[in-house]
Design an enzyme around this catalytic site. Structure first.
Site, PDB file in Angstrom:
ATOM      1  N   HIS A 292      54.628  34.940   8.082  1.00 34.63           N
ATOM      2  CA  HIS A 292      54.594  36.144   8.908  1.00 34.63           C
ATOM      3  C   HIS A 292      55.438  37.239   8.265  1.00 34.63           C
ATOM      4  CE1 HIS A 292      52.548  33.862  11.820  1.00 34.63           C
ATOM      5  NE2 HIS A 292      53.461  33.741  12.761  1.00 34.63           N
TER       6      HIS A 292
ATOM      7  N   ARG B 106      43.006  11.771  19.884  1.00 31.43           N
ATOM      8  CA  ARG B 106      42.226  12.164  18.701  1.00 31.43           C
ATOM      9  C   ARG B 106      42.937  11.796  17.396  1.00 31.43           C
ATOM     10  NH1 ARG B 106      40.927  18.434  18.249  1.00 31.43           N
ATOM     11  NH2 ARG B 106      43.161  18.416  17.863  1.00 31.43           N
TER      12      ARG B 106
ATOM     13  N   CYS C 117      58.301  31.643  16.497  1.00 27.02           N
ATOM     14  CA  CYS C 117      58.403  31.876  15.049  1.00 27.02           C
ATOM     15  C   CYS C 117      58.821  33.304  14.716  1.00 27.02           C
ATOM     16  CB  CYS C 117      57.070  31.545  14.380  1.00 27.02           C
ATOM     17  SG  CYS C 117      55.646  32.345  15.137  1.00 27.02           S
TER      18      CYS C 117
END
Length: 330
Positions: free
Chosen positions: A240, A37, A128
């Site tokens: 975050h 893609r 993360c």
């Protein structure tokens, strides 16, 4: 030096490009790889137009010194041998190899030496949420061994990738227009909501995301620390946040903790509650450090502290940490 990026069109892949552009690394050639893609797309890097090549099992990685990979665990497992067989060191952002004994799991502010013990030429980038937490925890661990941690995360849409960020924007637009929101990337509508469910649930009713924080923290810190996490998706675009409670072997004062955070590599202290100074994702997205504030005594434990930390999930939580691993090896 020849570097490859695998997953160049994804959110982390694009951040790799930005960070490598910013940092003074002596890169002679940069190769970009992606899925069918994204193959054929072009990106500019240091004044040159680079084309994304289709990732295939061939000799495209011959001559490469490092490969920064962020294309999912399945792709990493499938292509690890292809990427490393000519000598390249693969710094992998997926969960594929994190808990394998012969693959180091590295956060350069905490365990840089582990990066040099990579017999398979694979180094794993941690999750993360784990990265930002251990950068902060390491400052306290230097004062007194941390025995246990409780953490609640407030994870932005960016943690689920570029398509998830697009979906959050689309949901707000659809709801504002009186339409049904698109729900594809998350278990439920995220706009105007929080979802206490990230990744799949395991047999103990913790999610895989929560168990990553338990297992990865122990491996990175070479510690017997016990971590109990609740991971929550919140309608924030990027960066975050975590609320952390910890208990140490000996009592650590708030003053000691503040001083340790202020001196810790990769940490910025933002801790003036009276002046309304504390970390918030709205203002810290796109920044490199882990920001720490709201430091206080835990009222439930004489040896306990609690703090709040914020870090950009795509930068320090992913791409930047991987590039710092590369810099550590150089």
């Amino acid at each position: 030096m020849k570097i490859a990026i695998v997953g160049a069109s994804g959110a982390v892949g694009q951040e790799f490009l930005k960070i490598l552009e910013e940092r003074p690394l002596p890169i002679d050639e940069l190769l970009l790889f992606g899925s069918p893609r994204s193959a054929g797309r072009t990106y500019r890097f240091r004044g040159e137009e680079l084309t994304v090549k289709l990732l295939q099992h061939n000799d495209d990685f011959k001559g490469a010194d490092f490969a920064l990979t962020s294309a999912g665990a399945g792709t990493s497992r499938e292509f690890a041998e292809t990427i490393t067989r000519h000598g390249a060191v693969m710094i992998d952002n997926s969960s594929a190899f994190r808990m394998e004994e012969d693959v180091p799991l590295v956060v350069p502010e905490v365990n840089p030496g582990d990066a040099k013990q990579a017999p398979r030429r694979i180094i794993a980038n941690p999750n993360c949420t784990t990265i930002q937490m251990v950068v902060a925890l390491n400052a306290i661990e230097r004062l007194s061994h941390i025995e246990r941690v409780h953490v609640a995360t407030y994870q932005s849409a960016s943690g689920a990738g570029a398509a998830a960020m697009d979906e959050l924007v689309r949901q707000y637009a659809q709801l504002g227009a009186g339409e049904e929101p698109t729900v594809e990337k998350f278990a439920f509508q995220l706009a105007y909501n929080v979802i206490p469910h990230i990744d799949v649930f395991t047999e103990n009713d913790y999610t895989k995301e929560e168990m990553k924080m338990f297992n990865e923290t122990r491996k990175i810190m070479h510690s017997d620390v016990r971590v109990s996490a609740t991971c929550v998706r919140v309608p924030v675009m990027r960066a975050h946040s975590e609320s952390v409670w910890l208990e140490t072997e000996r009592p650590v004062s708030v003053a000691e903790a503040r001083e340790a955070f202020a001196k810790a590599p990769g940490v910025v202290l933002m801790d003036d509650p009276a002046g309304k100074v504390y970390p918030m994702p709205l203002f810290l997205a796109g920044k490199d450090p882990v920001y720490v504030g709201r430091i206080r005594r835990d009222l439930t434990s004489e040896r306990g502290l609690t703090f709040w930390c914020v870090s950009d999930q795509i930068r320090k939580g992913a791409a930047l940490n991987a590039v710092q691993i590369l810099e550590t090896l150089l």
